[in-house]
Design an enzyme around this catalytic site. Structure first.
Site, PDB file in Angstrom:
ATOM      1  N   SER A 198      -5.266  -0.369  -0.989  1.00  0.00           N
ATOM      2  CA  SER A 198      -4.966   0.868  -1.725  1.00  0.00           C
ATOM      3  C   SER A 198      -5.751   0.906  -3.027  1.00  0.00           C
ATOM      4  O   SER A 198      -6.278  -0.101  -3.487  1.00  0.00           O
ATOM      5  CB  SER A 198      -3.474   0.946  -2.001  1.00  0.00           C
ATOM      6  OG  SER A 198      -3.044  -0.235  -2.624  1.00  0.00           O
ATOM      7  N   ARG A 199      -5.803   2.087  -3.602  1.00  0.00           N
ATOM      8  CA  ARG A 199      -6.303   2.234  -4.961  1.00  0.00           C
ATOM      9  C   ARG A 199      -5.125   2.021  -5.902  1.00  0.00           C
ATOM     10  O   ARG A 199      -3.965   2.051  -5.494  1.00  0.00           O
ATOM     11  CB  ARG A 199      -6.884   3.631  -5.175  1.00  0.00           C
ATOM     12  CG  ARG A 199      -8.134   3.896  -4.372  1.00  0.00           C
ATOM     13  CD  ARG A 199      -8.734   5.236  -4.777  1.00  0.00           C
ATOM     14  NE  ARG A 199      -9.832   5.635  -3.903  1.00  0.00           N
ATOM     15  CZ  ARG A 199     -11.080   5.195  -4.024  1.00  0.00           C
ATOM     16  NH1 ARG A 199     -11.392   4.323  -4.976  1.00  0.00           N
ATOM     17  NH2 ARG A 199     -12.009   5.605  -3.190  1.00  0.00           N
ATOM     18  N   SER A 203      -1.459   0.437 -11.763  1.00  0.00           N
ATOM     19  CA  SER A 203      -2.145  -0.762 -12.254  1.00  0.00           C
ATOM     20  C   SER A 203      -3.566  -0.408 -12.705  1.00  0.00           C
ATOM     21  O   SER A 203      -4.046   0.685 -12.452  1.00  0.00           O
ATOM     22  CB  SER A 203      -2.181  -1.809 -11.147  1.00  0.00           C
ATOM     23  OG  SER A 203      -3.101  -1.430 -10.146  1.00  0.00           O
ATOM     24  N   ASP A 260      11.944   1.832  -4.125  1.00  0.00           N
ATOM     25  CA  ASP A 260      11.021   1.457  -3.054  1.00  0.00           C
ATOM     26  C   ASP A 260      11.796   0.970  -1.833  1.00  0.00           C
ATOM     27  O   ASP A 260      11.587  -0.134  -1.351  1.00  0.00           O
ATOM     28  CB  ASP A 260      10.092   0.352  -3.587  1.00  0.00           C
ATOM     29  CG  ASP A 260       8.920   0.094  -2.653  1.00  0.00           C
ATOM     30  OD1 ASP A 260       8.753   0.860  -1.685  1.00  0.00           O
ATOM     31  OD2 ASP A 260       8.180  -0.870  -2.889  1.00  0.00           O
ATOM     32  N   SER A 266       6.889   0.119   5.039  1.00  0.00           N
ATOM     33  CA  SER A 266       5.606   0.569   4.525  1.00  0.00           C
ATOM     34  C   SER A 266       4.520  -0.460   4.831  1.00  0.00           C
ATOM     35  O   SER A 266       3.444  -0.130   5.349  1.00  0.00           O
ATOM     36  CB  SER A 266       5.743   0.801   3.017  1.00  0.00           C
ATOM     37  OG  SER A 266       4.487   0.926   2.423  1.00  0.00           O
ATOM     38  N   LYS A 290       7.322  -8.696  -9.427  1.00  0.00           N
ATOM     39  CA  LYS A 290       8.403  -8.006  -8.716  1.00  0.00           C
ATOM     40  C   LYS A 290       9.482  -8.973  -8.229  1.00  0.00           C
ATOM     41  O   LYS A 290      10.616  -8.590  -8.019  1.00  0.00           O
ATOM     42  CB  LYS A 290       7.829  -7.231  -7.522  1.00  0.00           C
ATOM     43  CG  LYS A 290       6.927  -6.067  -7.959  1.00  0.00           C
ATOM     44  CD  LYS A 290       6.318  -5.354  -6.762  1.00  0.00           C
ATOM     45  CE  LYS A 290       5.339  -4.283  -7.226  1.00  0.00           C
ATOM     46  NZ  LYS A 290       4.579  -3.699  -6.103  1.00  0.00           N
TER      47      LYS A 290
END
Lengths: 516, 516
Positions: A198-199, A203, A260, A266, A290
């Site tokens: 992912s981009r 962050s 989330d 996911s 996390k």
């Protein structure tokens, strides 16, 4: 059923959802309100759209079409369209069922995911689904159904006669460019690893942002297949392909609420979509990550492994030290340069190399390769990883001879120096990320931070702690102001025991002297 | 902070939320994504808007403004506007707190309600709040905070030196025109009753729709005060005034999800906003209503009374028979006509009169009026209620001499006849509502249903059960088709004991023969 013939007005407005705007009177005539649904061209294309209502902007007898609806209907300005009120989709009743705390069945989840992908559910309805999952939780079966249906409602990367390996990080650590080392390391060992990344969302850099400094990452599915056939690997942006597309829609709801609930589906749906058989999941652990504790990690790891079993995917999890950035560089180009240098030298940044070697060896263990860690390190020091890395860069359309100096980093810089002497006790991951983003990362690829010191290093007063890079002066100033406000790096001669007190001191401690 | 000067483009698009559209590149430069917030003109008007992102529709350097933003900023096309990224409002963290199952404090609820009213929270955020309240429930304190803050964030109807009485129905019964009798009955007894009502959302007529057949209902606050000063009462549409405005926003989320966690605060905030001291709440009970059993009623009534105590409002609740429509008429004009006729005759429709007399007498009991039921009935039969009713109609701008025949009802009609003989055992409220809506109610004021038979009445084969009224032929046909499909009225010689069986009979029983 009542229906109306309305004249199309093309609004040239973009939205992912299929939106039409009706005049208030026509909406009343149809018996629909804002956010209700209408069916357009019911005898032909059967396009479902979500209603907005206007009093002036759209006249009676007209229907305003957003781009996506215009594309689906393929109509021109002024064309008459047959408009019917449409029922709420069946999937809404399954969302209401989950809202009531009841478990959903496979078919029910499939309907929800299908309608999410087809943009037939409104933001309100999708939010109700996500918050219900967050509050009531998911059963392991529901997580498996979601993973499967999120994968099958998108494209599948089909690679013939290959066993697929993959890696994933749950993220959260600035400067984590480990994937750039692991992918060529795994591929050179003869294993197939089609890595999509992912981009950055919150962050300073995502893996796709880092790799993009070296070669194109927005490849289509057929191009990706060719890259993998040539090199056994790829390092591409997941957003350019349609793998588990429901995930993007869910993220848009989860992000503003900072929840989330779909973490497991996911990750696993994306792995299903590339038909992975063996995966390693990196879970950075500790303060500023996390996973605050090892027991957090153990619980999540057990869930991933259990879900993997249901899905026919062999999962291994790794808890890695996450209380400071990986390596010294933070920001797309700075990180790509550090990764390239490390791959070329085969040594240097010890935490980065150790992490990459460990994650690769866990995948090698699935294949029962002997002495997997020694083997992984040897691939790196022998130059084979560099050769494979450059093969992948070339196959994706980049320059295979790229040198670290070719990567341009921000020309506006400032060094942040210590006004204390002692040892570095801690580094604040969130503060590092915030400063790098203020400096322009990830949009300005050359922006970011280069650390000079990490935990355990000795520091003298006046020594540089880190350097901020920016492409624009105002962003450098913005980053500097934030660096000044936050506690970024903790330095002391002995451990200071008091963390906080109430009432708190209002005065903010300044750890840094600043110098251009 | 980074900021941009962008050229205003007026979109003439309506939305209740303050939306601006940015070009993708400008959004990235500001570091904002779709649904993030920006602050416009931070040194002046300080308008907060929600971001949409476009690639083509809005060019780099431009900012597209929806009407509400344009109004707030008061700018013209092409004006340069200072645009800053804005933080998510503090209230979002309180929504996230409720999402985690924690109770909210008064100040936290106040912030949420304020931001809802100012449209500073997105649909996603408001939905998360509503679903959290639905799943976790509200404490009595939270319900009180919500009631208070929903009232104080809107207008307050201040009537000097008056003790305010009010009535509310939780609704659900077609044809319930009781309010039209209760309001003048209470006012003629010398009590002040400033009744605000809603329009229909899913029913064939709301009280505001009914009254609108007799006089205007969309009065402003100052006009309402004058009506009350003259007549001790009003019967107006709540939507025209800004009493507890957050409720409308919440309803837009609750409606598609069929949930109603804010029932108590929704009712009580409106009563707070008119400074009511004594209220009676009608709770229709039984099959086909919102309260299926007496114990449902008892529980909700206890909650309303407890909440009233916290808010300084004396609440009485009434469980009323709700298993069939009130009176015979369903639909705005048909109901207004039936109410006017009943008020003029002082007798006739016994269930309507009995319900009105009972509800009025409960309010009279607060005032310790003797023999309150006899007194209420006497006010009706004496003609005093009619006189007061006409006073109110005149004060609101209607014709005080209006006759039942002046109310025009749909000219397209069809009678539905029975093909069975026996007694009416049940009437399906939902089916009646659906047919009346299909016939055009509430939009077509003359559309609706007139029943010929009610529960317990004897029916012979070929006798008319009910008549459908419509203003347009295609709507009459639509209503007819639905009447044909549904079980509307149950007729039998003895009670049939089998309600359903599995597997069910697929064949649909036809109870009716149709005749134009």
């Amino acid at each position: 059923v009542v229906w109306l013939f309305l004249k199309a007005r093309l609004l040239e407005l973009e939205a992912k959802k299929p939106i039409v705007i009706l005049n208030k009177e026509d909406a009343e005539e149809l018996g629909v309100k804002a956010l209700d649904r209408v069916e357009l061209d019911p005898d032909g294309k059967e396009v479902i759209a979500i209603v907005n209502v206007a009093e002036k902007f759209i006249s009676k007898g007209e229907i305003g079409l957003y781009d996506s609806v215009q594309d689906q209907l393929n109509v021109k300005e002024g064309k008459k369209i047959d408009v019917n009120p449409a029922e709420a989709p069946e999937s809404l009743s399954f969302i209401v069922k989950k809202l009531a705390g009841k478990d959903l069945r496979s078919l029910e989840i499939r309907k929800i995911v299908e309608d999410v992908v087809k943009h037939r559910l409104s933001e309100i309805e999708i939010t109700a689904f996500i918050t219900s999952l967050h509050i009531h939780g998911l059963t392991m079966n529901e997580a498996a159904y979601l993973s499967t249906h999120m994968a099958t409602t998108g494209d599948i990367l089909r690679l013939k006669n290959k066993e697929i390996y993959d890696k994933h990080s749950i993220g959260g650590i600035p400067g984590d460019k480990t994937t750039l080392l692991v992918v060529p390391m795994v591929a050179v060992a003869g294993l197939t690893i089609p890595k999509t990344s992912s981009r950055a969302i919150t962050s300073p850099a995502g893996t796709a942002d880092r790799v993009e400094c070296l070669c194109p990452v927005d490849l289509e599915l057929e191009e990706i297949k060719k890259v993998i056939e040539k090199t056994n690997a790829c390092m591409v942006w997941g957003g350019a392909v349609d793998l588990a597309p429901a995930d993007d829609v869910f993220i848009q709801v989860e992000y503003p609420l900072s929840i989330d609930p779909l973490l497991l589906p996911s990750v696993m749906s994306k792995k299903k979509a590339v038909q992975a058989k063996y995966i390693v999941i990196d879970m950075p652990t500790g303060k500023g990550t996390k996973m605050k504790t090892i027991s957090d990690y153990q619980e999540l790891a057990a869930q991933f492994i259990g879900l993997g079993k249901k899905l026919g995917i062999n999962v291994a999890c790794a808890s890695t030290f996450g209380e400071q950035p990986i390596g010294y560089a933070i920001g797309p180009a700075l990180e790509a340069r550090e990764a390239l240098e490390t791959i070329m030298r085969g040594k240097g940044i010890s935490d980065l190399i150790d992490k990459a070697v460990n994650l690769a060896s866990i995948l090698f263990d699935f294949k029962h390769l002997k002495n997997s860690k020694t083997y992984a390190l040897k691939l790196l020091t022998s130059g084979k990883v560099e050769k494979k890395f450059r093969e992948i860069i070339e196959a994706q359309g980049g320059n295979p001879s790229i040198k670290p100096g070719d990567l341009s980093v921000g020309s506006k810089t400032i060094e942040i120096k210590s006004n204390a002497s002692g040892k570095v006790f801690w580094i604040n991951n969130a503060a590092i990320a915030q400063i790098a983003r203020a400096a322009g990362a990830p949009k300005d690829k050359g922006a970011g931070i280069l650390l000079s010191k990490k935990i355990g290093d000795s520091v003298k007063g006046g020594e540089t702690l880190f350097k901020i890079y920016a492409e624009k002066n105002y962003k450098l100033n913005r980053a500097l102001r934030i660096a000044n406000e936050l506690d970024v790096i903790g330095i002391g001669k002995k451990l200071e025991m008091l963390l906080a007190k109430i009432p708190e001191e209002k005065e903010h401690k300044k750890y840094f002297i600043l110098e251009r």
